[in-house]
Design a protein around this motif. Structure first.
Motif, mmCIF file in Angstrom:
data_model
loop_
_atom_site.group_PDB
_atom_site.id
_atom_site.type_symbol
_atom_site.label_atom_id
_atom_site.label_comp_id
_atom_site.label_asym_id
_atom_site.label_seq_id
_atom_site.Cartn_x
_atom_site.Cartn_y
_atom_site.Cartn_z
ATOM 1 N N THR A 178 1.446 2.316 -2.749
ATOM 2 C CA THR A 178 1.503 3.524 -2.253
ATOM 3 C C THR A 178 0.244 4.392 -2.730
ATOM 4 O O THR A 178 -0.536 4.970 -1.757
ATOM 5 N N ASN A 179 -0.213 4.270 -3.903
ATOM 6 C CA ASN A 179 -1.525 5.055 -4.242
ATOM 7 C C ASN A 179 -2.531 4.196 -4.675
ATOM 8 O O ASN A 179 -3.351 4.259 -5.751
ATOM 9 N N ILE A 180 -2.753 3.243 -3.808
ATOM 10 C CA ILE A 180 -3.861 2.250 -3.929
ATOM 11 C C ILE A 180 -5.367 2.611 -4.088
ATOM 12 O O ILE A 180 -6.258 2.293 -5.004
ATOM 13 N N SER A 181 -5.427 3.761 -3.502
ATOM 14 C CA SER A 181 -6.937 4.366 -3.571
ATOM 15 C C SER A 181 -7.208 4.797 -5.194
ATOM 16 O O SER A 181 -8.362 5.109 -5.321
ATOM 17 N N GLU A 182 -6.285 4.993 -6.116
ATOM 18 C CA GLU A 182 -6.350 5.433 -7.385
ATOM 19 C C GLU A 182 -6.809 4.370 -7.990
ATOM 20 O O GLU A 182 -7.297 4.167 -9.405
ATOM 21 N N MET A 183 -6.769 2.931 -7.457
ATOM 22 C CA MET A 183 -6.990 1.850 -8.254
ATOM 23 C C MET A 183 -8.432 1.236 -8.147
ATOM 24 O O MET A 183 -8.940 0.624 -9.004
ATOM 25 N N PHE A 184 -9.326 1.671 -7.043
ATOM 26 C CA PHE A 184 -10.472 0.947 -6.615
ATOM 27 C C PHE A 184 -11.511 2.224 -6.361
ATOM 28 O O PHE A 184 -11.030 3.085 -5.733
ATOM 29 N N ASP A 185 -12.901 2.162 -6.723
ATOM 30 C CA ASP A 185 -13.735 3.027 -6.395
ATOM 31 C C ASP A 185 -14.524 2.618 -5.026
ATOM 32 O O ASP A 185 -14.310 1.866 -4.448
ATOM 33 N N GLU A 186 -15.380 3.682 -4.558
ATOM 34 C CA GLU A 186 -16.210 3.487 -3.374
ATOM 35 C C GLU A 186 -16.754 2.215 -3.376
ATOM 36 O O GLU A 186 -17.583 1.713 -4.655
ATOM 37 N N ASN A 187 -16.844 1.519 -2.163
ATOM 38 C CA ASN A 187 -17.529 0.403 -2.011
ATOM 39 C C ASN A 187 -17.196 -0.906 -2.989
ATOM 40 O O ASN A 187 -18.003 -1.831 -3.283
ATOM 41 N N GLU A 188 -15.758 -0.692 -3.606
ATOM 42 C CA GLU A 188 -15.537 -1.687 -4.717
ATOM 43 C C GLU A 188 -15.148 -2.921 -3.913
ATOM 44 O O GLU A 188 -14.826 -4.132 -4.789
ATOM 45 N N VAL A 189 -14.419 -3.086 -2.963
ATOM 46 C CA VAL A 189 -13.722 -4.135 -2.275
ATOM 47 C C VAL A 189 -14.316 -4.621 -0.956
ATOM 48 O O VAL A 189 -14.643 -3.663 -0.102
ATOM 49 N N SER A 190 -14.342 -5.829 -0.691
ATOM 50 C CA SER A 190 -14.892 -6.334 0.394
ATOM 51 C C SER A 190 -14.015 -7.025 1.706
ATOM 52 O O SER A 190 -14.384 -7.216 2.662
ATOM 53 N N ARG A 191 -12.821 -7.240 1.208
ATOM 54 C CA ARG A 191 -11.744 -7.488 2.182
ATOM 55 C C ARG A 191 -10.590 -7.346 1.712
ATOM 56 O O ARG A 191 -10.033 -7.472 0.520
#
Length: 215
Positions: free
Chosen positions: A97-110
């Motif tokens: 549910t709150n996945i945006s709290e786990m990763f920063d801007e431009n941190e994930v590619s897929r």
């Protein structure tokens, strides 16, 4: 089928360096965790980890993170990673549910989303992992031109998801209503997919690319 609680699963997972218990503390620091600059791919709802493990084996130059809420299945994903001696994958036992709290801007590619709950009732649609509510979170940490690979056996979810993607800055680069009889060559079969394909189920698949980055 309701899973029987495995009280021993969480303590076993917590003992492994491949398990991340407090993912919010790693936001912006995942490259430090993996000790390299390789791209990071997420699987949302990784279950017992067959898909995650196979990808990690085939692509040592990519870092994988599998997220699932259920310790009862995630423990088997961890055991697979340990058995295969894979160091380029991590598991996170948490709610998405709150996945945006786990990763920063431009941190994930897929992102991979495989056979998620279709939540067919209108009042529950916002719980779908392809819903606008979640796509807006993914856009906060996906790199420009990143992809979401989505598989399902639910036609209503598949067709609604096409709308969600198009309305939220994603271009559908590939789509099929029968993946196993298509020309797509990069599919890795999940446990669920293998079981129900043998019963005549058709897997629907689309590849959506992020074309608009949210401010």
């Amino acid at each position: 089928m309701r899973l029987r609680k495995k009280w021993w699963a969480r303590p076993e997972m917590e003992q492994s360096p491949l398990t991340v218990i407090n993912p919010q503390e790693y936001k912006g620091k995942w490259k430090e965790e993996f000790k390299n600059e390789n791209p990071i791919y997420l699987e949302l709802g990784c279950g017992r980890g067959t898909f995650l493990c196979e990808h990690a084996k085939q692509n040592s130059n990519i870092n994988y993170i599998g997220i699932d809420l259920k310790d009862e299945v995630l423990i088997y994903a961890l055991r697979k990673l340990i058995q295969e001696e894979l160091t380029n994958a991590r598991i996170i036992p948490t709610n998405i549910t709150n996945i945006s709290e786990m990763f920063d801007e431009n941190e994930v590619s897929r992102i991979y989303i495989n056979f998620c709950n279709p939540w067919p009732k209108d009042r529950h649609n916002k719980r779908r992992l392809t819903h606008t509510r979640f796509l807006n979170q993914y856009k906060q940490f996906l790199k420009p031109e990143s992809e979401i690979w989505f598989k399902t056996d639910d036609k209503d979810l598949f067709e609604d998801s096409q709308v969600y993607f198009k309305e939220n800055g994603f271009n559908i680069e590939y789509i099929t209503y029968d993946l196993h009889n298509s020309d797509f060559q990069e599919n890795i079969v999940t446990e669920y997919e293998s079981k129900f394909t043998s019963l005549g189920m058709k897997t629907m698949f689309l590849l959506a690319k992020l074309t608009v980055v949210s401010e």
